[in-house]
Design a protein around this motif. Sequence first.
Motif, PDB file in Angstrom:
ATOM      1  N   THR A  75       2.709   4.529   2.831  1.00  0.00           N
ATOM      2  CA  THR A  75       2.817   3.627   3.987  1.00  0.00           C
ATOM      3  C   THR A  75       1.729   2.568   3.915  1.00  0.00           C
ATOM      4  OG1 THR A  75       3.819   5.312   5.413  1.00  0.00           O
ATOM      5  CG2 THR A  75       2.681   3.482   6.495  1.00  0.00           C
ATOM      6  N   ALA A  76       0.502   2.989   3.640  1.00  0.00           N
ATOM      7  CA  ALA A  76      -0.601   2.038   3.509  1.00  0.00           C
ATOM      8  C   ALA A  76      -0.356   1.083   2.349  1.00  0.00           C
ATOM      9  CB  ALA A  76      -1.918   2.785   3.299  1.00  0.00           C
ATOM     10  N   ALA A  77       0.153   1.600   1.229  1.00  0.00           N
ATOM     11  CA  ALA A  77       0.445   0.742   0.075  1.00  0.00           C
ATOM     12  C   ALA A  77       1.495  -0.303   0.425  1.00  0.00           C
ATOM     13  CB  ALA A  77       0.916   1.592  -1.100  1.00  0.00           C
ATOM     14  N   THR A  78       2.500   0.085   1.212  1.00  0.00           N
ATOM     15  CA  THR A  78       3.548  -0.844   1.613  1.00  0.00           C
ATOM     16  C   THR A  78       3.005  -1.933   2.523  1.00  0.00           C
ATOM     17  OG1 THR A  78       5.188   0.944   1.481  1.00  0.00           O
ATOM     18  CG2 THR A  78       5.808  -1.028   2.716  1.00  0.00           C
ATOM     19  N   LEU A  79       2.154  -1.556   3.468  1.00  0.00           N
ATOM     20  CA  LEU A  79       1.601  -2.529   4.404  1.00  0.00           C
ATOM     21  C   LEU A  79       0.637  -3.485   3.716  1.00  0.00           C
ATOM     22  CD1 LEU A  79       0.908  -0.263   7.519  1.00  0.00           C
ATOM     23  CD2 LEU A  79       2.887  -1.700   7.069  1.00  0.00           C
ATOM     24  N   VAL A  80      -0.082  -2.993   2.719  1.00  0.00           N
ATOM     25  CA  VAL A  80      -1.065  -3.835   2.030  1.00  0.00           C
ATOM     26  C   VAL A  80      -0.397  -4.759   1.012  1.00  0.00           C
ATOM     27  CG1 VAL A  80      -3.053  -3.835   0.467  1.00  0.00           C
ATOM     28  CG2 VAL A  80      -2.971  -2.219   2.372  1.00  0.00           C
ATOM     29  N   MET A  81       0.456  -4.200   0.164  1.00  0.00           N
ATOM     30  CA  MET A  81       0.993  -4.971  -0.959  1.00  0.00           C
ATOM     31  C   MET A  81       2.410  -5.474  -0.753  1.00  0.00           C
ATOM     32  SD  MET A  81      -0.367  -2.761  -4.238  1.00  0.00           S
ATOM     33  CE  MET A  81       0.592  -1.311  -3.766  1.00  0.00           C
ATOM     34  N   GLY A  82       3.118  -4.933   0.239  1.00  0.00           N
ATOM     35  CA  GLY A  82       4.530  -5.249   0.370  1.00  0.00           C
ATOM     36  C   GLY A  82       5.358  -4.203  -0.359  1.00  0.00           C
ATOM     37  N   TRP A  83       6.616  -4.038   0.042  1.00  0.00           N
ATOM     38  CA  TRP A  83       7.428  -2.964  -0.532  1.00  0.00           C
ATOM     39  C   TRP A  83       7.720  -3.109  -2.024  1.00  0.00           C
ATOM     40  CZ3 TRP A  83      12.059  -4.019  -2.776  1.00  0.00           C
ATOM     41  CH2 TRP A  83      12.711  -5.198  -2.420  1.00  0.00           C
ATOM     42  N   PRO A  84       7.886  -4.335  -2.594  1.00  0.00           N
ATOM     43  CA  PRO A  84       8.168  -4.387  -4.034  1.00  0.00           C
ATOM     44  C   PRO A  84       7.023  -3.840  -4.886  1.00  0.00           C
ATOM     45  CG  PRO A  84       8.805  -6.444  -2.972  1.00  0.00           C
ATOM     46  CD  PRO A  84       7.997  -5.679  -1.984  1.00  0.00           C
ATOM     47  N   LEU A  85       5.792  -4.289  -4.613  1.00  0.00           N
ATOM     48  CA  LEU A  85       4.653  -3.802  -5.383  1.00  0.00           C
ATOM     49  C   LEU A  85       4.353  -2.343  -5.067  1.00  0.00           C
ATOM     50  CD1 LEU A  85       2.022  -6.706  -5.531  1.00  0.00           C
ATOM     51  CD2 LEU A  85       3.346  -5.704  -7.398  1.00  0.00           C
ATOM     52  N   ALA A  86       4.621  -1.910  -3.834  1.00  0.00           N
ATOM     53  CA  ALA A  86       4.410  -0.505  -3.481  1.00  0.00           C
ATOM     54  C   ALA A  86       5.346   0.395  -4.290  1.00  0.00           C
ATOM     55  CB  ALA A  86       4.626  -0.297  -1.982  1.00  0.00           C
ATOM     56  N   LEU A  87       6.591  -0.045  -4.468  1.00  0.00           N
ATOM     57  CA  LEU A  87       7.531   0.719  -5.283  1.00  0.00           C
ATOM     58  C   LEU A  87       7.071   0.801  -6.737  1.00  0.00           C
ATOM     59  CD1 LEU A  87      10.972  -0.563  -3.931  1.00  0.00           C
ATOM     60  CD2 LEU A  87      10.080   1.765  -3.740  1.00  0.00           C
ATOM     61  N   ILE A  88       6.610  -0.315  -7.267  1.00  0.00           N
ATOM     62  CA  ILE A  88       6.166  -0.334  -8.658  1.00  0.00           C
ATOM     63  C   ILE A  88       4.893   0.489  -8.827  1.00  0.00           C
ATOM     64  CG2 ILE A  88       5.352  -1.813 -10.533  1.00  0.00           C
ATOM     65  CD1 ILE A  88       7.134  -4.022  -9.357  1.00  0.00           C
ATOM     66  N   ALA A  89       3.954   0.355  -7.885  1.00  0.00           N
ATOM     67  CA  ALA A  89       2.729   1.149  -7.943  1.00  0.00           C
ATOM     68  C   ALA A  89       3.046   2.638  -7.844  1.00  0.00           C
ATOM     69  CB  ALA A  89       1.777   0.730  -6.824  1.00  0.00           C
ATOM     70  N   GLY A  90       4.018   2.985  -6.979  1.00  0.00           N
ATOM     71  CA  GLY A  90       4.429   4.371  -6.855  1.00  0.00           C
ATOM     72  C   GLY A  90       5.044   4.902  -8.138  1.00  0.00           C
ATOM     73  N   VAL A 198      -6.709   3.809   6.496  1.00  0.00           N
ATOM     74  CA  VAL A 198      -6.729   2.784   5.439  1.00  0.00           C
ATOM     75  C   VAL A 198      -6.339   1.429   6.012  1.00  0.00           C
ATOM     76  CG1 VAL A 198      -5.615   2.003   3.309  1.00  0.00           C
ATOM     77  CG2 VAL A 198      -6.324   4.386   3.534  1.00  0.00           C
ATOM     78  N   VAL A 199      -5.272   1.411   6.800  1.00  0.00           N
ATOM     79  CA  VAL A 199      -4.802   0.160   7.406  1.00  0.00           C
ATOM     80  C   VAL A 199      -5.852  -0.403   8.352  1.00  0.00           C
ATOM     81  CG1 VAL A 199      -3.087  -0.863   8.949  1.00  0.00           C
ATOM     82  CG2 VAL A 199      -2.369   0.732   7.158  1.00  0.00           C
ATOM     83  N   ALA A 200      -6.437   0.446   9.191  1.00  0.00           N
ATOM     84  CA  ALA A 200      -7.460  -0.010  10.140  1.00  0.00           C
ATOM     85  C   ALA A 200      -8.692  -0.519   9.411  1.00  0.00           C
ATOM     86  CB  ALA A 200      -7.839   1.127  11.090  1.00  0.00           C
ATOM     87  N   GLY A 201      -9.065   0.177   8.322  1.00  0.00           N
ATOM     88  CA  GLY A 201     -10.230  -0.250   7.563  1.00  0.00           C
ATOM     89  C   GLY A 201     -10.029  -1.594   6.887  1.00  0.00           C
ATOM     90  N   VAL A 202      -8.857  -1.780   6.296  1.00  0.00           N
ATOM     91  CA  VAL A 202      -8.567  -3.062   5.641  1.00  0.00           C
ATOM     92  C   VAL A 202      -8.481  -4.172   6.677  1.00  0.00           C
ATOM     93  CG1 VAL A 202      -6.881  -4.332   4.266  1.00  0.00           C
ATOM     94  CG2 VAL A 202      -7.380  -1.960   3.706  1.00  0.00           C
ATOM     95  N   MET A 203      -7.860  -3.899   7.832  1.00  0.00           N
ATOM     96  CA  MET A 203      -7.764  -4.907   8.880  1.00  0.00           C
ATOM     97  C   MET A 203      -9.144  -5.310   9.393  1.00  0.00           C
ATOM     98  SD  MET A 203      -5.998  -4.749  12.659  1.00  0.00           S
ATOM     99  CE  MET A 203      -4.343  -4.495  12.048  1.00  0.00           C
ATOM    100  N   GLY A 204     -10.036  -4.352   9.513  1.00  0.00           N
ATOM    101  CA  GLY A 204     -11.353  -4.640  10.051  1.00  0.00           C
ATOM    102  C   GLY A 204     -12.286  -5.341   9.086  1.00  0.00           C
ATOM    103  N   THR A 205     -12.001  -5.256   7.793  1.00  0.00           N
ATOM    104  CA  THR A 205     -12.891  -5.855   6.790  1.00  0.00           C
ATOM    105  C   THR A 205     -12.248  -7.039   6.066  1.00  0.00           C
ATOM    106  OG1 THR A 205     -12.131  -4.145   5.225  1.00  0.00           O
ATOM    107  CG2 THR A 205     -14.194  -3.721   6.418  1.00  0.00           C
ATOM    108  N   PHE A 206     -11.067  -6.814   5.507  1.00  0.00           N
ATOM    109  CA  PHE A 206     -10.382  -7.877   4.762  1.00  0.00           C
ATOM    110  C   PHE A 206      -8.934  -7.978   5.233  1.00  0.00           C
ATOM    111  CE2 PHE A 206     -13.495  -5.864   1.908  1.00  0.00           C
ATOM    112  CZ  PHE A 206     -14.351  -6.948   1.693  1.00  0.00           C
ATOM    113  N   PRO A 207      -8.704  -8.466   6.453  1.00  0.00           N
ATOM    114  CA  PRO A 207      -7.336  -8.498   7.007  1.00  0.00           C
ATOM    115  C   PRO A 207      -6.363  -9.325   6.185  1.00  0.00           C
ATOM    116  CG  PRO A 207      -8.840  -9.836   8.328  1.00  0.00           C
ATOM    117  CD  PRO A 207      -9.691  -9.039   7.378  1.00  0.00           C
TER     118      PRO A 207
END
Length: 222
Positions: A75-90, A198-207
Amino acid sequence: MSIESGLIPLWFVYLMYLPCIGILLWALCRVNWTALKHESILQHVFYSACVALAVLWSIRAGLSSGLGIHFMGLTAATLVMGWPLALIAGALGLLGVSILGLEAFDGFAVNFMVSVALPVLTSYWVLTLVQNKLPANPFVYIFLCGFFNGAVSILAVACTTSLMLGLLEVYSWDAVYEEYFQYLPLMLFPEAFINGMVVAGVMGTFPYLLSSFNVEKYFSDD
């Protein structure tokens, strides 16, 4: 889930390669390769996600083959990178744990469809639903798109895994429940917590690293 050689009927294993290849090709076509090539920060995020997912999936517990439990983090990977890259990373993370001997290569397509494609697309669906139906509030994004979304994704995987193993008669329904499904409540909160933090941490530092988060929209004074 963890599919060992000979656990799932061969016809089902081979059948799963059709949607597996189709979804991977779809993801490859939707990736912004220009941005990935020229933005070093995106490359670091993508490569780090591949390694992080492989490490996270190497930590698992379970009593029987196919009934293993591990955190996903997709879920965090999808929110950060988008679903295409999340699928490939997975897919690359799954390949990594397969090379390490923690997953069988024979079950790659089944594992990908259930443990990668399903949570990624479920997370993207929940994200789209929240953004279309609810106001653009940072707290709504964190708690629903991050925490709640993580719980929904692992619930989808657990239900699909249970149905698949039961319908294919790999295990009896009692065994599926006693060795797998009854432990699901113990996984919902940790999975939600990992993705939400992970989502909250990324939003708070590098949104700006959150591809699904529009800083101007969510922090607008309007």
